[in-house]
Write an enzyme that holds these catalytic residues in place. Structure first.
Site, PDB file in Angstrom:
ATOM      1  N   GLY A 191      -2.938 -12.514 -11.813  1.00 33.56           N
ATOM      2  CA  GLY A 191      -2.625 -12.955 -13.169  1.00 33.56           C
ATOM      3  C   GLY A 191      -3.527 -14.104 -13.593  1.00 33.56           C
ATOM      4  O   GLY A 191      -4.361 -14.582 -12.809  1.00 33.56           O
ATOM      5  N   GLY A 217      -9.660 -10.658 -11.261  1.00 27.47           N
ATOM      6  CA  GLY A 217      -8.767 -11.765 -10.947  1.00 27.47           C
ATOM      7  C   GLY A 217      -8.335 -12.451 -12.230  1.00 27.47           C
ATOM      8  O   GLY A 217      -9.060 -13.289 -12.752  1.00 27.47           O
ATOM      9  N   THR A 261      -5.945 -10.417  -4.296  1.00 23.28           N
ATOM     10  CA  THR A 261      -4.962 -11.461  -4.613  1.00 23.28           C
ATOM     11  C   THR A 261      -5.015 -12.603  -3.608  1.00 23.28           C
ATOM     12  O   THR A 261      -5.474 -12.450  -2.475  1.00 23.28           O
ATOM     13  CB  THR A 261      -3.547 -10.868  -4.607  1.00 23.28           C
ATOM     14  OG1 THR A 261      -3.331 -10.224  -3.348  1.00 23.28           O
ATOM     15  CG2 THR A 261      -3.378  -9.853  -5.726  1.00 23.28           C
ATOM     16  N   LEU A 282       0.807  -1.229   0.000  1.00 16.33           N
ATOM     17  CA  LEU A 282       0.000   0.000   0.000  1.00 16.33           C
ATOM     18  C   LEU A 282       0.840   1.278   0.000  1.00 16.33           C
ATOM     19  O   LEU A 282       0.540   2.244   0.711  1.00 16.33           O
ATOM     20  CB  LEU A 282      -0.964   0.029   1.196  1.00 16.33           C
ATOM     21  CG  LEU A 282      -2.051  -1.046   1.197  1.00 16.33           C
ATOM     22  CD1 LEU A 282      -2.832  -0.994   2.506  1.00 16.33           C
ATOM     23  CD2 LEU A 282      -2.994  -0.866   0.010  1.00 16.33           C
ATOM     24  N   CYS A 286      -6.343  -6.462   1.589  1.00 19.29           N
ATOM     25  CA  CYS A 286      -4.931  -6.406   1.227  1.00 19.29           C
ATOM     26  C   CYS A 286      -4.154  -7.436   2.054  1.00 19.29           C
ATOM     27  O   CYS A 286      -4.145  -7.359   3.281  1.00 19.29           O
ATOM     28  CB  CYS A 286      -4.333  -5.026   1.463  1.00 19.29           C
ATOM     29  SG  CYS A 286      -2.563  -5.002   1.064  1.00 19.29           S
TER      30      CYS A 286
END
Lengths: 303, 245
Positions: free
Chosen positions: A218, A244, A194, A73, A131
């Site tokens: 990815g 995503g 993620t 961040l 996060c």
């Protein structure tokens, strides 16, 4: 309403393509490359109350069909964002932007949102409770339905703008978190952030990332994101923003078939800075190919 | 201004046991300043790989690389004619007027790469650089002839003394110079800064994500605040750098 347009919490987007937070800065790096007004909107870099340098380096590691990041961040803090970044963005972006907000306490989330609530350029607040790369905040609010609801209520109390809760996939039951946010007044949810992962340096036997762990994004995570968007969109009535691993026009269509109202694109921007523009250009032909008249006819768009 | 383009591999030449040079042809118009770098996409790898530009002409550029991991091992196998997707014109580059009329170009290993094009551009600007290139052994030496062919004094140091001056680059900094441009291993860069009080610019290497300022993956803290090595770098003034213990 155009063929590509969708409605996101009462604001019409010209198309459902949204660069995801943390992969698009505050927009102007990309505005040097192409006219970013072609985007549906974008979600700007996660912003906290105080400036943050972020984690030590290395912050990035390669993965099969993806990457790990542990940026932590890094951002100049909400005051500098309002003073410097938003006026600079306003010169090159003439649509509403999604303000992505992070915090380390419920009060901090609320304070950042309260400050951004006055900004006319901000259309939505996207509250990052997912996060994985900071300690004592971030994901800890997104892994417990009660904490997620508490953040949602605190933010809703200080803003009239639509509030999107950005959810973590690092949970046993993402549906329960999404429902808790909806019940607490969330206007939308976005998922997935993620997936917590790790890589080791084979020469040293030590983790590559200075933070040890990082978030995987990815194409590798695309099927997981689809599954979670599909599960959540059946369980809630509010719009679901899917993200995503999305990296093509076909992926956007597939994500909307899974139930997404709009689609964010993250890691792909870091490999191909023109990818969002190109996907928007390619969408009509791909829709023709699949016999889709209007993108809002897809399951998510019709909600 | 950054550009994305498809380049054709014109030459992939082995220079030493581990170091090769790669020449790619295509639109090089975005490569403007020595010290800038490119990001090359390789089949099967997600992240692009960054390389400093070693030289450029009207329709091609050259990079030097050491095989150190999956990406560079793959690069070494690519034949002439391979098409590669490349982002060009990345990073800030060196300031040709920052380090005086007689600067030292101090390179260690593949760190000599950006200094070669820098030498050419300095000469064009009326600056008279000298090259100081450090290697481990005589077998590791590359590009010494190319630097000499520019007509500049080129000193070689090897750690084992098998060629040139025995020792490290800092053991060969005794003659007068106006400043330095340096690129190479972190320990060498730090030693150079500790050994010299002259003006200097340093090209830093950090593990990167995007290479164009979007991901914040390569940000270092400097005395002038956080700087993205890919955007506000890779070249920093020596005074800005905070050396970590």
């Amino acid at each position: 309403m155009g063929r590509l347009s969708v409605d996101l919490c009462g604001i019409e987007l010209d198309n459902p393509v949204i660069p995801a937070s943390g992969t698009f800065g505050y927009g102007y790096e990309f505005a040097e490359l192409y006219d970013i007004n072609c985007l549906g909107t974008f979600s700007f870099k996660g912003t906290t109350l105080e400036p943050r340098y972020g984690n030590p380096l290395p912050r990035i590691a390669e993965a099969k069909a993806g990457m790990l990041n542990a940026v932590g961040l890094q951002n100049p803090g909400v005051e500098a964002v309002i003073r410097d970044e938003l006026p600079r963005l306003a010169k090159c972006f003439h649509k509403k932007v999604i303000a992505n907000v992070s915090g380390f306490s419920i009060e901090e989330y609320a304070e950042v949102c309260r400050l951004l609530d006055n900004e006319p350029l901000v259309g939505w607040l996207e509250v990052n409770i997912s996060c994985p790369n900071v300690h004592g905040g971030g994901m800890s609010f997104g892994t417990d339905p009660k904490a997620a609801a508490a953040v949602t209520r605190a933010v809703k109390a200080v803003t009239t703008k639509p509030v999107i809760l950005k959810l973590s996939p690092n949970v046993t039951d993402i549906v329960s978190i999404a429902r808790a946010c909806e019940d607490a007044g969330a206007d939308a949810v976005s998922l997935i952030n993620t997936l917590l992962g790790m890589r080791f340096d084979l020469k040293t036997g030590k983790p590559i990332l200075a933070n040890n762990t990082g978030g995987l994004s990815g194409p590798a995570v695309f099927p997981i994101a689809l599954r979670m968007v599909w599960q959540v969109s059946q369980a809630v009535k509010i719009p679901v923003i899917g993200l995503g691993g999305v990296s093509s026009a076909d992926d956007v269509i597939e994500m909307m078939m899974a139930g997404a109202t709009a689609v964010q694109i993250g890691a792909a921007n870091l490999i191909d800075p023109f990818i969002c523009r190109d996907i928007i250009r390619e969408l009509p032909a791909r829709m023709d190919h699949y016999g889709i008249a209007k993108i809002s006819d897809l399951k998510g768009g019709s909600r | 201004m950054m550009k994305q383009g498809v380049f054709e591999l014109a030459e992939n030449t082995v220079l030493t046991g581990k170091v090769s040079s790669l020449r790619l042809t295509g639109d090089v118009s975005a490569i403007e300043i020595p010290g800038q770098f490119v990001q090359i996409q390789l089949d099967g790898l997600f992240l692009r790989r960054p390389f400093s530009v070693c030289d450029r002409d009207d329709n091609s550029f050259t990079v030097l690389y050491e095989t150190a991991g999956t990406g560079t091992e793959l690069l070494r196998t690519l034949p002439t004619g391979t098409e590669l997707d490349v982002l060009t014109g990345l990073g800030n580059g060196f300031d040709l007027y920052r380090c005086g009329d007689t600067p030292l170009l101090i390179g260690g290993g593949t760190g000599i790469s950006p200094l070669y094009w820098l030498a050419k551009e300095l000469l064009k600007s009326g600056v008279s650089p000298k090259a100081l290139l450090g290697f481990n052994t005589a077998d590791d030496v590359f590009y010494a002839d190319e630097f000499e062919a520019l007509g500049i004094e080129t000193l070689i140091t090897t750690a084992d003394g098998s060629r040139g001056i025995k020792g490290l680059v800092i053991d060969a900094m005794d003659k007068p110079y106006s400043g330095f441009y340096a690129c190479g291993p972190e320990a060498m860069l730090r030693a150079v800064c500790e050994a010299s009080s002259k003006p200097g610019q340093i090209s830093l290497d950090r593990r990167m994500g995007c290479g164009f300022g979007a991901c914040m993956g390569c940000t270092v803290m400097t005395w002038n605040g956080p700087k993205r090595i890919c955007k506000e770098g890779p070249v920093l003034d020596r005074e800005e750098i905070i050396w970590e213990d």
